[in-house]
Write a protein that holds these residues in place. Structure first.
Motif, PDB file in Angstrom:
ATOM      1  N   UNK A 279      12.347   9.292  -0.961  1.00 14.38           N
ATOM      2  CA  UNK A 279      13.527   9.382  -0.090  1.00 14.38           C
ATOM      3  C   UNK A 279      13.180   9.471   1.401  1.00 14.38           C
ATOM      4  N   UNK A 280      12.103  10.150   1.718  1.00 17.56           N
ATOM      5  CA  UNK A 280      11.686  10.260   3.127  1.00 17.56           C
ATOM      6  C   UNK A 280      11.356   8.891   3.708  1.00 17.56           C
ATOM      7  N   UNK A 281      10.583   8.104   2.980  1.00 16.33           N
ATOM      8  CA  UNK A 281      10.191   6.782   3.472  1.00 16.33           C
ATOM      9  C   UNK A 281      11.408   5.853   3.495  1.00 16.33           C
ATOM     10  N   UNK A 282      12.225   5.949   2.474  1.00 15.38           N
ATOM     11  CA  UNK A 282      13.427   5.120   2.415  1.00 15.38           C
ATOM     12  C   UNK A 282      14.360   5.425   3.582  1.00 15.38           C
ATOM     13  N   UNK A 283      14.496   6.684   3.926  1.00  6.88           N
ATOM     14  CA  UNK A 283      15.344   7.067   5.059  1.00  6.88           C
ATOM     15  C   UNK A 283      14.811   6.505   6.372  1.00  6.88           C
ATOM     16  N   UNK A 284      13.501   6.388   6.496  1.00  6.10           N
ATOM     17  CA  UNK A 284      12.912   5.784   7.687  1.00  6.10           C
ATOM     18  C   UNK A 284      13.169   4.275   7.725  1.00  6.10           C
TER      19      UNK A 284
ATOM     20  N   UNK B 143       0.828  -1.216   0.000  1.00 12.72           N
ATOM     21  CA  UNK B 143       0.000   0.000   0.000  1.00 12.72           C
ATOM     22  C   UNK B 143       0.863   1.267   0.000  1.00 12.72           C
ATOM     23  N   UNK B 144       1.952   1.247   0.750  1.00 15.48           N
ATOM     24  CA  UNK B 144       2.863   2.400   0.758  1.00 15.48           C
ATOM     25  C   UNK B 144       3.466   2.585  -0.630  1.00 15.48           C
TER      26      UNK B 144
ATOM     27  N   UNK C 169       5.745   6.771  10.233  1.00 10.66           N
ATOM     28  CA  UNK C 169       7.047   6.871  10.900  1.00 10.66           C
ATOM     29  C   UNK C 169       7.333   5.649  11.773  1.00 10.66           C
ATOM     30  N   UNK C 170       6.333   5.206  12.508  1.00 13.75           N
ATOM     31  CA  UNK C 170       6.531   4.066  13.406  1.00 13.75           C
ATOM     32  C   UNK C 170       6.629   2.756  12.637  1.00 13.75           C
ATOM     33  N   UNK C 171       5.750   2.579  11.670  1.00 14.93           N
ATOM     34  CA  UNK C 171       5.677   1.290  10.993  1.00 14.93           C
ATOM     35  C   UNK C 171       6.810   1.103   9.987  1.00 14.93           C
ATOM     36  N   UNK C 172       7.269   2.167   9.358  1.00 15.00           N
ATOM     37  CA  UNK C 172       8.323   2.043   8.348  1.00 15.00           C
ATOM     38  C   UNK C 172       9.719   1.962   8.962  1.00 15.00           C
ATOM     39  N   UNK C 173       9.877   2.492  10.168  1.00 12.81           N
ATOM     40  CA  UNK C 173      11.210   2.579  10.772  1.00 12.81           C
ATOM     41  C   UNK C 173      11.865   1.200  10.880  1.00 12.81           C
ATOM     42  N   UNK C 174      13.038   1.090  10.251  1.00 15.82           N
ATOM     43  CA  UNK C 174      13.812  -0.143  10.324  1.00 15.82           C
ATOM     44  C   UNK C 174      13.257  -1.304   9.522  1.00 15.82           C
ATOM     45  N   UNK C 175      12.335  -1.056   8.604  1.00 12.14           N
ATOM     46  CA  UNK C 175      11.730  -2.130   7.804  1.00 12.14           C
ATOM     47  C   UNK C 175      12.609  -2.394   6.579  1.00 12.14           C
ATOM     48  N   UNK C 176      13.528  -3.346   6.722  1.00 14.77           N
ATOM     49  CA  UNK C 176      14.498  -3.630   5.663  1.00 14.77           C
ATOM     50  C   UNK C 176      13.822  -4.078   4.368  1.00 14.77           C
ATOM     51  N   UNK C 177      12.737  -4.819   4.465  1.00 14.22           N
ATOM     52  CA  UNK C 177      12.043  -5.267   3.250  1.00 14.22           C
ATOM     53  C   UNK C 177      11.399  -4.085   2.526  1.00 14.22           C
ATOM     54  N   UNK C 178      10.810  -3.165   3.266  1.00  7.08           N
ATOM     55  CA  UNK C 178      10.257  -1.963   2.640  1.00  7.08           C
ATOM     56  C   UNK C 178      11.375  -1.166   1.981  1.00  7.08           C
ATOM     57  N   UNK C 179      12.504  -1.053   2.645  1.00  7.73           N
ATOM     58  CA  UNK C 179      13.644  -0.333   2.069  1.00  7.73           C
ATOM     59  C   UNK C 179      14.075  -0.975   0.756  1.00  7.73           C
ATOM     60  N   UNK C 180      14.139  -2.311   0.724  1.00  4.62           N
ATOM     61  CA  UNK C 180      14.524  -3.006  -0.500  1.00  4.62           C
ATOM     62  C   UNK C 180      13.524  -2.737  -1.619  1.00  4.62           C
ATOM     63  N   UNK C 181      12.229  -2.799  -1.292  1.00  4.97           N
ATOM     64  CA  UNK C 181      11.196  -2.552  -2.287  1.00  4.97           C
ATOM     65  C   UNK C 181      11.295  -1.133  -2.846  1.00  4.97           C
ATOM     66  N   UNK C 182      11.503  -0.169  -1.965  1.00  4.10           N
ATOM     67  CA  UNK C 182      11.602   1.227  -2.393  1.00  4.10           C
ATOM     68  C   UNK C 182      12.848   1.460  -3.236  1.00  4.10           C
ATOM     69  N   UNK C 183      13.949   0.836  -2.839  1.00  7.92           N
ATOM     70  CA  UNK C 183      15.190   0.978  -3.608  1.00  7.92           C
ATOM     71  C   UNK C 183      15.016   0.381  -5.006  1.00  7.92           C
TER      72      UNK C 183
END
Length: 106
Positions: free
Chosen positions: A80-85, A30-31, A48-62
């Motif tokens: 970039x904001x979500x990826x940084x989180x 959804x994000x 901010x709470x749910x995305x923080x430290x979510x390595x799989x979300x980071x991979x998807x965004x990258x």
């Protein structure tokens, strides 16, 4: 018939209930859909709470950012904001072009 999701429905689906209840995979999708359709991520309750430290979300965004860049399309400005989180700086530096993307965003 248009298959593009109605963005107001997407925003409604990511309200306070969604911040607490959907499984991680569904929430990540959804994000990503928000970013893809141009829905501001400010509409995502608990981002901010749910995305923080979510390595799989980071991979998807990258991956999404790399696809957009390879196609010579702009990367959504909220990405970039979500990826940084979602990822640590060290993890981001291991992804080609992503550290630079964050630096460019300030």
């Amino acid at each position: 018939m248009c298959h593009r999701p109605h963005t107001r429905l997407l925003v409604a689906a990511l309200g306070p209930y969604a911040a607490r209840h959907p499984d991680a995979h569904g929430w990540r999708q959804a994000v990503l859909k928000c970013l893809f359709t141009g829905v501001p991520v400010d509409a995502v309750a608990g981002l901010d709470e749910r995305a923080r430290g979510d390595a799989e979300l980071a991979r998807m965004l990258a991956d999404f950012a790399a696809e957009r860049t390879a196609a010579d399309r702009p990367v959504p400005r909220d990405l970039p904001r979500v990826l940084a989180l979602a990822a640590t700086r060290a993890a981001l530096d291991d992804l080609p072009g992503i550290g630079q993307l964050l630096d460019d965003e300030g």
